[in-house]
Design a protein around this motif. Structure first.
Motif, short mmCIF file in Angstrom:
data_model
loop_
_atom_site.label_atom_id
_atom_site.label_comp_id
_atom_site.label_asym_id
_atom_site.label_seq_id
_atom_site.Cartn_x
_atom_site.Cartn_y
_atom_site.Cartn_z
N GLN A 197 -3.72 7.19 -1.27
CA GLN A 197 -3.01 6.17 -2.02
C GLN A 197 -3.93 5.53 -3.06
OE1 GLN A 197 0.08 7.08 -1.04
NE2 GLN A 197 0.70 4.93 -0.97
N ASN A 198 -3.34 4.96 -4.10
CA ASN A 198 -4.12 4.22 -5.10
C ASN A 198 -4.38 2.82 -4.55
OD1 ASN A 198 -5.16 2.89 -7.33
ND2 ASN A 198 -3.90 4.02 -8.77
N SER A 199 -5.38 2.73 -3.69
CA SER A 199 -5.69 1.45 -3.04
C SER A 199 -6.12 0.40 -4.05
CB SER A 199 -6.80 1.65 -2.00
OG SER A 199 -6.37 2.54 -0.99
N ALA A 200 -6.71 0.82 -5.16
CA ALA A 200 -7.12 -0.13 -6.20
C ALA A 200 -5.91 -0.90 -6.73
CB ALA A 200 -7.84 0.59 -7.33
N LEU A 201 -4.79 -0.19 -6.88
CA LEU A 201 -3.57 -0.85 -7.34
C LEU A 201 -3.09 -1.85 -6.30
CD1 LEU A 201 -1.27 -1.21 -9.34
CD2 LEU A 201 -0.14 0.78 -8.31
N GLY A 202 -3.16 -1.48 -5.02
CA GLY A 202 -2.77 -2.41 -3.97
C GLY A 202 -3.61 -3.67 -3.96
N ILE A 203 -4.91 -3.51 -4.16
CA ILE A 203 -5.81 -4.67 -4.21
C ILE A 203 -5.50 -5.53 -5.43
CG2 ILE A 203 -8.22 -5.38 -4.46
CD1 ILE A 203 -8.96 -2.81 -2.90
N PHE A 204 -5.27 -4.88 -6.56
CA PHE A 204 -4.98 -5.59 -7.80
C PHE A 204 -3.70 -6.42 -7.68
CE2 PHE A 204 -2.53 -5.56 -11.79
CZ PHE A 204 -3.38 -6.26 -12.61
N VAL A 205 -2.64 -5.82 -7.15
CA VAL A 205 -1.38 -6.54 -7.02
C VAL A 205 -1.51 -7.70 -6.04
CG1 VAL A 205 1.03 -6.35 -6.24
CG2 VAL A 205 0.03 -4.55 -7.67
N ALA A 206 -2.18 -7.46 -4.90
CA ALA A 206 -2.31 -8.50 -3.88
C ALA A 206 -3.10 -9.70 -4.38
CB ALA A 206 -2.97 -7.92 -2.63
N VAL A 207 -4.23 -9.44 -5.03
CA VAL A 207 -5.13 -10.54 -5.41
C VAL A 207 -4.72 -11.16 -6.74
CG1 VAL A 207 -7.52 -11.13 -5.99
CG2 VAL A 207 -7.04 -9.54 -4.12
N THR A 208 -4.47 -10.33 -7.75
CA THR A 208 -4.24 -10.84 -9.10
C THR A 208 -2.81 -11.29 -9.32
OG1 THR A 208 -5.94 -9.32 -9.92
CG2 THR A 208 -4.47 -10.30 -11.55
N LEU A 224 0.82 -1.21 0.00
CA LEU A 224 0.00 0.00 0.00
C LEU A 224 0.86 1.26 0.00
CD1 LEU A 224 -2.73 1.54 0.45
CD2 LEU A 224 -2.28 1.27 2.90
N ALA A 225 1.89 1.27 0.85
CA ALA A 225 2.76 2.45 0.95
C ALA A 225 3.55 2.69 -0.33
CB ALA A 225 3.71 2.29 2.14
N ALA A 226 3.75 1.64 -1.12
CA ALA A 226 4.49 1.78 -2.38
C ALA A 226 3.64 2.30 -3.51
CB ALA A 226 5.09 0.42 -2.77
N CYS A 227 2.32 2.28 -3.36
CA CYS A 227 1.43 2.66 -4.45
C CYS A 227 1.49 4.17 -4.72
CB CYS A 227 -0.01 2.26 -4.10
SG CYS A 227 -0.31 0.49 -4.17
N PRO A 228 1.18 4.59 -5.94
CA PRO A 228 1.16 6.02 -6.27
C PRO A 228 -0.05 6.70 -5.68
CG PRO A 228 0.43 4.73 -8.14
CD PRO A 228 0.88 3.74 -7.11
N ALA A 229 -0.19 7.98 -5.99
CA ALA A 229 -1.32 8.75 -5.48
C ALA A 229 -2.62 8.26 -6.08
CB ALA A 229 -1.11 10.23 -5.80
N GLY A 230 -3.72 8.42 -5.33
CA GLY A 230 -5.02 8.01 -5.81
C GLY A 230 -5.57 8.96 -6.86
N VAL A 231 -6.40 8.42 -7.73
CA VAL A 231 -6.95 9.23 -8.83
C VAL A 231 -7.83 10.36 -8.31
CG1 VAL A 231 -8.41 9.14 -10.88
CG2 VAL A 231 -6.82 7.28 -10.42
N THR A 232 -8.53 10.14 -7.18
CA THR A 232 -9.45 11.17 -6.67
C THR A 232 -8.73 12.29 -5.93
OG1 THR A 232 -9.78 9.83 -4.67
CG2 THR A 232 -11.39 9.58 -6.46
N SER A 233 -7.40 12.22 -5.83
CA SER A 233 -6.66 13.26 -5.10
C SER A 233 -6.84 14.63 -5.74
CB SER A 233 -5.18 12.90 -5.01
OG SER A 233 -4.60 12.77 -6.30
#
Length: 295
Positions: free
Chosen positions: A237-248, A72-81
């Protein structure tokens, strides 16, 4: 399937609406005062990962949660920022630029930091290949392209952009509210199940990221608009990227829990920050003539 198509479309529309409201001169100001961009990138690429490592080291969660927090901490900024930066009165161009550059940097930072976490906390002996390039391309299409389209309309047809913006801005705010509510409803069980072990750690990480960004902005004497943008970029954070990397990519559902929890926490603190900034702005305004307070 509908959600997978609707969410990127909603995020793209939000960025399009932000482009309609932006002043092209903001990008020239960023080039003229690069310390704001340097602060945003330094905080995002160094401060947030170090804060994540510190939280994991002190909190000592399970191996899966520890790796998930590092991810999560490695992910880029979230799109809604950019939208939240706009709501707080920050510089949208700076927020969008930091998001774009950190998304590109994620192709290197995410695999490096995730493999560090896997080796340090999960006992992995070999590096895991994480092809996040396609996710970065997706971020570019959802984030940067709609923003540039809105900015182009604002530049070429300012009157049309103003009329369109009067409709697009409230729609974008409504879409953002629906995204937050939908995320909470869909992940409420994860929040309940991990209220004691992950929520406090996620909150501490978020506050460290935002507080450190504010301190760095103060140290560099950034103006308020730039400082708000830097804080928002580091808190979201771009939590979607964190979820994608963890699961997929890693095939580990437990590792996505920190990203799910953080997605909820970061929106709460972002709204609180916007409220505090707005209140400070109102409080700092000079009293109107004829209404000065008496001693």
């Amino acid at each position: 399937m509908i959600t997978q198509a609707a969410l990127p479309a909603a995020l793209a529309f939000i960025m399009f609406a932000m482009g309609l409201t932006m002043d092209p001169g903001d990008f020239r100001r960023i080039a003229a005062r690069p310390q704001a961009l340097a602060a945003g990138l330094a905080a995002k690429l160094l401060l947030v990962p170090l804060a994540g490592l510190a939280v994991v080291t002190v909190w000592r969660p399970s191996a899966d949660f520890a790796v998930g927090m590092i991810l999560l901490a490695a992910c880029p900024a979230g799109v809604t920022s950019a939208l939240l930066t706009h709501m707080a009165g920050g510089r949208i161009a700076l927020a969008a630029t930091v998001t774009a550059l950190t998304s590109l940097a994620a192709t290197l930072s995410v695999p490096a930091l995730v493999n560090l976490g896997l080796a340090a906390f999960a006992g992995y002996q070999q590096a895991v290949e994480i092809p996040v390039g396609r996710m970065t391309l997706g971020i570019f299409l959802v984030d940067t392209v709609p923003l540039l389209l809105g900015l182009g309309i604002q530049r070429l047809w300012p009157r049309a952009a103003e009329r369109l913006g009067r409709v697009a801005r409230p729609v974008a705010s409504l879409l953002f509210a629906l995204i937050v509510v939908g995320a909470f409803i869909s992940q409420r069980q994860s929040l309940v199940d991990h209220m004691g072990d992950v929520v406090p750690a996620a909150l501490v990480l978020n506050l460290l990221a935002m507080g450190g960004a504010w301190g760095l902005g103060s140290l560099l004497r950034l103006d308020m608009a730039d400082r708000i943008a830097v804080v928002m970029e580091n808190g979201l954070q771009n939590s979607a990227l964190g979820i994608f990397v963890a699961v997929t990519l890693l095939g580990n559902h437990a590792m996505m829990v920190p990203s799910i929890v953080y997605a909820f926490v970061m929106n709460l603190t972002a709204v609180a920050f916007i409220w505090a900034v707005k209140r400070r702005s109102i409080g700092s305004r000079p009293p109107r003539h004829g209404h000065e307070s008496r001693p």
